[in-house]
Design a protein around this motif. Structure first.
Motif, mmCIF file in Angstrom:
data_model
loop_
_atom_site.group_PDB
_atom_site.id
_atom_site.type_symbol
_atom_site.label_atom_id
_atom_site.label_comp_id
_atom_site.label_asym_id
_atom_site.label_seq_id
_atom_site.Cartn_x
_atom_site.Cartn_y
_atom_site.Cartn_z
ATOM 1 N N SER A 140 72.877 26.497 36.396
ATOM 2 C CA SER A 140 73.748 25.476 35.807
ATOM 3 C C SER A 140 73.064 24.775 34.636
ATOM 4 N N ALA A 154 74.215 24.721 30.760
ATOM 5 C CA ALA A 154 74.314 23.476 29.991
ATOM 6 C C ALA A 154 73.610 23.609 28.642
ATOM 7 N N PHE A 174 80.840 20.211 37.252
ATOM 8 C CA PHE A 174 80.091 20.629 36.063
ATOM 9 C C PHE A 174 80.985 20.563 34.832
ATOM 10 N N THR A 201 81.465 17.009 33.807
ATOM 11 C CA THR A 201 80.223 16.480 33.239
ATOM 12 C C THR A 201 80.042 16.952 31.806
ATOM 13 N N HIS A 202 80.304 18.245 31.573
ATOM 14 C CA HIS A 202 80.187 18.790 30.218
ATOM 15 C C HIS A 202 81.191 18.140 29.280
ATOM 16 N N VAL A 261 73.680 16.914 33.830
ATOM 17 C CA VAL A 261 73.772 17.892 34.924
ATOM 18 C C VAL A 261 72.734 17.580 36.006
#
Length: 220
Positions: A88, A92, A159, A162-163, A179
């Motif tokens: 992950s 990112a 995720f 968050t991105h 992350v």
């Protein structure tokens, strides 16, 4: 001749990715891509057929970035959750640093404006995450009673959010730390023996390790 054609495709694709990422699908024209790439509109139509075909090629290139990362993290030893966390973080970094990935992400968000059917996003990542969590469960790494499929959906959705937030607030400059913060909250609920700090530290050490060289092909 074939090498020249491939070089043209790569150059046009790179220019289109920059423009799609900056201006979106609607805000980018074939003329813009021609001017940025240095190739004629005719050459672009020859290689990609249409603006939709060019967008589809950029989107396909976005997806083509992921198999090498998944393969690398699947091939590593050690606890599976640490590999999932490391993967992950690697993803990112790609969203932060790779214009093809960023362009594909923006095209995905604008897919309703594109008159061609693009591959559905997230499905592959949910599948990959489910497989890794199932392996972690077999290793005894997950908390008892963890529903692997539901957990995979939560991880991917978290995720993605968050991105998206990192993109909106600071153009992804701090997405890797975001992350880390996400996993700091998620890991205590996932791990059989909660140790989010240790897991993140070990995942980072794997992240910064150079990839192992590929084995030579038989006969070489």
């Amino acid at each position: 001749m074939q090498e020249r054609a491939e070089a043209t495709r790569r150059a046009v694709l790179a220019a289109a990715a920059v423009l799609f990422e900056q201006h979106g699908y609607v805000g980018t024209s074939i003329s813009d891509v021609a001017r940025t790439s240095g190739y004629t509109s005719g050459a672009i139509y020859f290689h990609f057929g249409s603006k939709e075909g060019l967008a589809e090629a950029v989107y396909d290139a976005h997806f083509a970035e992921w198999p090498r990362l998944v393969e690398r993290w699947n091939s590593l030893g050690g606890p599976v959750l640490e590999r999932l966390v490391g993967l992950s973080l690697a993803v990112a970094r790609e969203f932060r640093d790779n214009v093809i990935v960023r362009a594909g992400n923006r095209l995905s968000n604008e897919s309703r404006s594109i008159s061609t059917e693009l591959p559905k996003p997230f499905v592959g990542w949910i599948s990959t995450c489910t497989q890794l969590l199932a392996a972690a469960q077999e290793n005894g790494e997950l908390a008892p009673g963890t529903d692997v499929e539901r957990a995979a959906h939560v991880v991917v959705a978290s995720f993605s959010g968050t991105h998206t937030l990192s993109d909106a607030l600071n153009n992804r400059r701090h997405v890797e730390q975001a992350v880390v913060d996400l996993w700091t909250l998620l890991l205590p609920g996932l791990q059989a023996s909660p140790d989010p700090g240790g897991c993140l530290e070990r995942a980072h050490s794997l992240l910064d390790r150079p990839p192992a060289p590929r084995a030579p092909s038989p006969g070489r």
